[in-house]
Scaffold this active site. Structure first.
Site, PDB file in Angstrom:
ATOM      1  N   GLU A   1     -36.675 -34.397 -10.839  1.00 24.65           N
ATOM      2  CA  GLU A   1     -36.275 -33.302 -11.743  1.00 24.65           C
ATOM      3  C   GLU A   1     -37.313 -32.184 -11.707  1.00 24.65           C
ATOM      4  OE1 GLU A   1     -33.295 -33.058 -13.116  1.00 24.65           O
ATOM      5  OE2 GLU A   1     -32.833 -34.981 -12.218  1.00 24.65           O
TER       6      GLU A   1
ATOM      7  N   TRP B   1     -36.336 -30.160  -8.957  1.00 23.31           N
ATOM      8  CA  TRP B   1     -35.302 -29.134  -9.213  1.00 23.31           C
ATOM      9  C   TRP B   1     -35.937 -27.842  -9.715  1.00 23.31           C
ATOM     10  CZ3 TRP B   1     -30.428 -28.441  -7.828  1.00 23.31           C
ATOM     11  CH2 TRP B   1     -29.688 -29.544  -7.410  1.00 23.31           C
TER      12      TRP B   1
ATOM     13  N   TRP C   1     -13.282 -12.613 -14.506  1.00 23.35           N
ATOM     14  CA  TRP C   1     -13.876 -13.076 -15.766  1.00 23.35           C
ATOM     15  C   TRP C   1     -13.178 -12.420 -16.947  1.00 23.35           C
ATOM     16  CZ3 TRP C   1     -16.780 -17.103 -14.806  1.00 23.35           C
ATOM     17  CH2 TRP C   1     -17.596 -17.169 -13.679  1.00 23.35           C
TER      18      TRP C   1
ATOM     19  N   ASN D   1     -30.313 -31.669 -21.310  1.00 26.42           N
ATOM     20  CA  ASN D   1     -29.772 -31.183 -20.037  1.00 26.42           C
ATOM     21  C   ASN D   1     -28.282 -31.478 -19.860  1.00 26.42           C
ATOM     22  OD1 ASN D   1     -29.980 -30.116 -17.263  1.00 26.42           O
ATOM     23  ND2 ASN D   1     -29.571 -32.230 -16.702  1.00 26.42           N
TER      24      ASN D   1
ATOM     25  N   TRP E   1     -21.083 -16.151 -16.341  1.00 27.14           N
ATOM     26  CA  TRP E   1     -22.266 -16.975 -16.593  1.00 27.14           C
ATOM     27  C   TRP E   1     -23.466 -16.160 -17.052  1.00 27.14           C
ATOM     28  CZ3 TRP E   1     -26.493 -15.753 -13.665  1.00 27.14           C
ATOM     29  CH2 TRP E   1     -26.282 -15.087 -12.455  1.00 27.14           C
TER      30      TRP E   1
ATOM     31  N   TRP F   1     -27.673 -21.966 -14.375  1.00 28.77           N
ATOM     32  CA  TRP F   1     -26.411 -21.320 -14.769  1.00 28.77           C
ATOM     33  C   TRP F   1     -25.520 -21.116 -13.549  1.00 28.77           C
ATOM     34  CZ3 TRP F   1     -23.499 -20.677 -18.895  1.00 28.77           C
ATOM     35  CH2 TRP F   1     -24.091 -20.907 -20.137  1.00 28.77           C
TER      36      TRP F   1
END
Ligand code: FAD
Length: 483
Positions: free
Chosen positions: A279, A282, A310, A345, A363, A386
């Site tokens: 993690e 990431w 959108w 998360n 987003w 995102w």
């Protein structure tokens, strides 16, 4: 002792332990000027969100205390770093400045212009890696480009990573006094409203708070992390280190070292601990993306999404921000965020999917809200995550994977404790209806004191309709791609 003085410019590295720029500054033997600059929102820089300002206030207090213990004082100045630093140089005769590098484009431009100018003037300007395991330009694919997919990236990092020596916290410094602002005058604490009232109960900003969290997590939770990390109903199933990392109160190298040393001594479960370190990977990967794609917080990484139709709906967006969508797992997450400055998360993924798919709101609006309300708001991880959830990013979850907010709740908050904590008005509902109260019969609702539309909202969009609308919108992206 050499002549002159050395400025250590703190930025996203608010710690004294294992801080390469600080250690190098002290090693020069020169008087040290520890500086923090509150930078304005100009030249493409993004201002800090409200929750981050709250954290910064406390983190700077903590750093000040550490520096005072060494015999120095943290100098605070607000304004353009170039002006402030030049002013300090001319007032003190400082002939060196050191900092740890940062990776956003605007910040890199500021730093490189300053470096060039000051070097031309004969100053010693040195920069270090104080915030990442590996810097974004160091890990390359066989063809020499940057990785776009996490798994091979992380495999490469793990195979080649060499942990640098730790820099122990200096115990003393020769300090060069310079005029400083008073922290209280910066007004970093939120007012109107003061949403931070409950932050204190959740967080201890500062280096000591970070170290305590890491130790506690390694002793108590890391061995079960591989399973528990997906359970928002568990307190402390994840490390809670993200805001400490975002402000550099702890470095990933320190986390790596402490974790590996406990793996080596057999104190913790290796497989689970490696999931935890991945993690951290990431986070590193997000910095690779930010570095190579500076518009990560604004532009779709995947250009095909420019055809995405959108929706604009202030009403739906407001309901999402306020945790009033009528979907308990979404509302619980958004309320946890507002009250604590943090969200689990798993729930971040659920609420982000809900905004971008069920509500079809772009987003970037969600990224903005998170930027303002997260204490761990991070320019790389927030934008990359995102885009990942929205399906627009590198190595993204496919857009057509629409999280079902009912089954996600049932699966990951199986006890219902998480929803009951953050949506107390639903606390008396049986688990069967906790994630879909509109399915409960009138008697069940009445005995749980729930009146839909009054004590808790009706769903703002029906799950099936939201899902189908999202998939239909995605067809337009696919059509644009193939045309
Ligand atoms: P742990 O599970 O203990 O993980 C350890 C550390 O690894 C974290 O502190 C964090 O630094 C890093 N990490 C974990 N997961 C990720 C991830 N998916 N991407 C990047 N780094 C990760 N994280 C941020 O630090 N700042 C953000 O602004 C941010 N915004 C996010 C927005 C969305 C929509 C999503 C889905 C995720 C976001 N994340 C962000 C990633 C992740 O949710 C948080 O890092 C994590 O919840 C922090 O809790 P923790 O420290 O207990 O994590």
């Amino acid at each position: 002792m050499s002549d002159g003085a050395v400025i250590i410019w703190f930025r996203s590295d608010l710690r004294v332990e294992d801080n390469p720029a600080l250690s190098a500054a002290i090693e020069t033997g020169k008087p040290v000027i520890p500086l923090y600059v509150l930078e304005p929102e100009t030249c493409g820089r993004r201002g800090l969100g409200g929750a981050s300002k709250w954290w910064l206030d406390k983190s700077l207090k903590s750093l000040s205390s550490s520096i005072e213990r060494m015999g120095g004082q943290l100098i605070l100045r607000a304004g353009e770093p170039k002006d402030i630093i030049e002013n300090i140089i001319s007032a003190t005769g400082a002939d060196a400045i050191f900092w740890n590098r940062r990776y956003g484009e605007a910040e890199r431009n500021i730093d490189s212009e300053l470096k060039e100018k000051l070097s031309e003037q004969g100053l010693s300007v040195r920069s270090f890696n104080g915030c990442l395991l590996t810097e974004p330009w160091t890990i390359k694919t066989g063809s020499g480009s940057h990785f776009r997919v996490f798994t091979p990236y992380w495999k490469n990092v793990r195979a080649n990573y060499e942990l640098p020596e730790a820099y122990p916290a200096p115990t003393e410094m020769i300090f060069h006094k310079v005029e400083s602002d008073a922290l209280v005058d910066w007004g970093l604490h939120p007012t109107k409203p003061d949403w931070s009232v409950e932050f204190d109960a959740s967080w201890t900003p500062g280096e000591q708070g970070a170290e305590n969290r890491l130790t506690d997590f390694l002793e108590r939770a890391v061995s079960a992390y591989a399973v528990d990390r997906n359970r928002p109903d568990l307190e402390g199933g994840t490390s809670g280190l993200s805001p400490h990392l975002a402000f550099g109160e702890i470095a990933p190298t320190q986390i790596w070292r402490a974790t590996q040393s406990r793996i080596a001594s057999g104190e913790i479960d290796e497989d689970s601990a490696m999931v935890f370190l991945s993690e951290i990977g990431w986070r590193e990967f997000s910095y690779v993306l930010l570095y190579h794609y500076p518009d990560l917080a604004d532009e779709n990484y995947n250009k095909n999404f420019s055809a995405m139709p959108w929706r604009e709906s202030n009403e739906d967006y407001k309901a999402w921000c306020e945790g009033q969508t009528g979907y308990p797992i979404v509302d619980a997450g958004m309320r946890q965020l507002w009250q604590t400055g943090w969200m689990h998360n798993r729930v971040r993924m659920i609420v982000a999917s809900f905004l971008t798919k069920h509500l079809l709101i772009k987003w970037q609006k969600g990224e903005d809200w998170f930027w303002d309300t997260l204490v761990d708001a991070d320019p790389a991880s927030n934008a990359a995550s995102w885009q990942w959830t929205a399906g627009t990013g590198a190595d993204a979850a496919p857009y057509f994977r629409v999280f079902n907010p009912i089954t996600q709740g049932q699966k990951f908050d199986a006890t219902g404790d998480y929803v009951r904590k953050w949506c107390p008005e639903l606390a008396k509902l049986p688990n069967k209806f906790l994630f879909s109260p509109w399915e409960a019969d009138p008697v069940t609702l009445a005995s749980a004191s729930v009146t839909l539309g009054e004590t808790y909202p009706h769903p703002i969009v029906e799950h099936k309709i939201g899902r189908e609308r999202a998939l239909a919108a995605y067809e337009e992206v696919k059509a644009a791609k193939s045309s």
